[in-house]
Design a protein around this motif. Structure first.
Motif, PDB file in Angstrom:
ATOM      1  N   ALA A   1      -1.756  -1.589  -2.082  1.00  0.00           N
ATOM      2  CA  ALA A   1      -0.530  -1.020  -2.657  1.00  0.00           C
ATOM      3  C   ALA A   1       0.440  -0.604  -1.544  1.00  0.00           C
ATOM      4  N   VAL A   2      -0.091   0.003  -0.472  1.00  0.00           N
ATOM      5  CA  VAL A   2       0.757   0.390   0.661  1.00  0.00           C
ATOM      6  C   VAL A   2       1.411  -0.846   1.269  1.00  0.00           C
ATOM      7  N   ASN A   3       0.634  -1.906   1.455  1.00  0.00           N
ATOM      8  CA  ASN A   3       1.188  -3.140   2.031  1.00  0.00           C
ATOM      9  C   ASN A   3       2.282  -3.735   1.156  1.00  0.00           C
ATOM     10  N   GLU A   4       2.082  -3.689  -0.147  1.00  0.00           N
ATOM     11  CA  GLU A   4       3.126  -4.209  -1.056  1.00  0.00           C
ATOM     12  C   GLU A   4       4.401  -3.381  -0.941  1.00  0.00           C
ATOM     13  N   LEU A   5       4.252  -2.064  -0.848  1.00  0.00           N
ATOM     14  CA  LEU A   5       5.428  -1.202  -0.696  1.00  0.00           C
ATOM     15  C   LEU A   5       6.112  -1.412   0.654  1.00  0.00           C
ATOM     16  N   ILE A   6       5.317  -1.635   1.691  1.00  0.00           N
ATOM     17  CA  ILE A   6       5.907  -1.903   3.014  1.00  0.00           C
ATOM     18  C   ILE A   6       6.707  -3.203   2.969  1.00  0.00           C
ATOM     19  N   ASN A   7       6.193  -4.212   2.269  1.00  0.00           N
ATOM     20  CA  ASN A   7       6.931  -5.474   2.123  1.00  0.00           C
ATOM     21  C   ASN A   7       8.285  -5.239   1.463  1.00  0.00           C
TER      22      ASN A   7
END
Length: 190
Positions: free
Chosen positions: A59-65
């Motif tokens: 989820a963090v990676n998706e938000l960073i994207n």
């Protein structure tokens, strides 16, 4: 007077009806079984924590994207302004939040998911760039908390493993002592 030893199952055992050796073995075996059950529970908990941290990291990676596409000077822009009508990344964020069972935005936000449903605390097309970093920080705090708890649980797991080893060592020593005593009795009789 009767002594009843609780076991990990619903049954109980009357140790007064047994000889001392058998009673001691039964008590130690039941102790080992109870510790084994606790060990399996801790292992399940640690596995759940590992899985949960993985889901939260996703989820963090998706938000960073999403945040990277917003850029550095776009705090007032909304998702719809940056992405237009393409909701692919929005759905990916909300799906990741749903999988992690996490709330990253206000719980009144019913973010759309790829299965046609919504996720409370999800991202909306009206979500602003300035809301992304607090959401990332919130998820990272959840990961840190889970990691800290997992470390404590692993220490407890090691302690239980040591107690389990001790139980089996006691049982082995007890059986050897019983066997030595019986052998000594047979030698004295003969």
């Amino acid at each position: 007077m009767s002594a009843v030893v609780p076991t990990s199952s619903a049954a109980s055992i009357d140790v007064w009806s047994m000889d001392v050796e058998t009673a001691m073995l039964v008590v130690q075996a039941n102790r080992a079984d109870a510790i084994d059950e606790s060990l399996f529970n801790y292992m399940d908990m640690i596995q759940w924590q590992t899985d949960q941290m993985s889901y939260l990291n996703n989820a963090v990676n998706e938000l960073i994207n999403v945040k990277q596409k917003f850029g550095t000077s776009s705090d007032d822009k909304t998702y719809a302004t940056v992405y237009g009508s393409d909701n692919t990344q929005l759905l990916a964020v909300n799906d990741a939040l749903k999988t992690a069972n996490a709330v990253a935005f206000p719980s009144t936000n019913l973010g759309p998911t790829s299965d046609g449903g919504t996720w409370p605390g999800g991202m909306l097309t009206t979500t602003k760039g300035s809301e992304l970093q607090p959401a990332i920080d919130s998820l990272n705090n959840m990961i840190t908390s889970l990691s800290n708890q997992q470390q404590i649980d692993m220490v407890n797991l090691q302690g239980l493993s040591n107690k389990r080893d001790e139980c089996y060592s006691i049982m082995t020593d007890w059986v050897k002592k019983i066997d030595d005593n019986r052998a000594s009795i047979v030698r004295n009789i003969a």
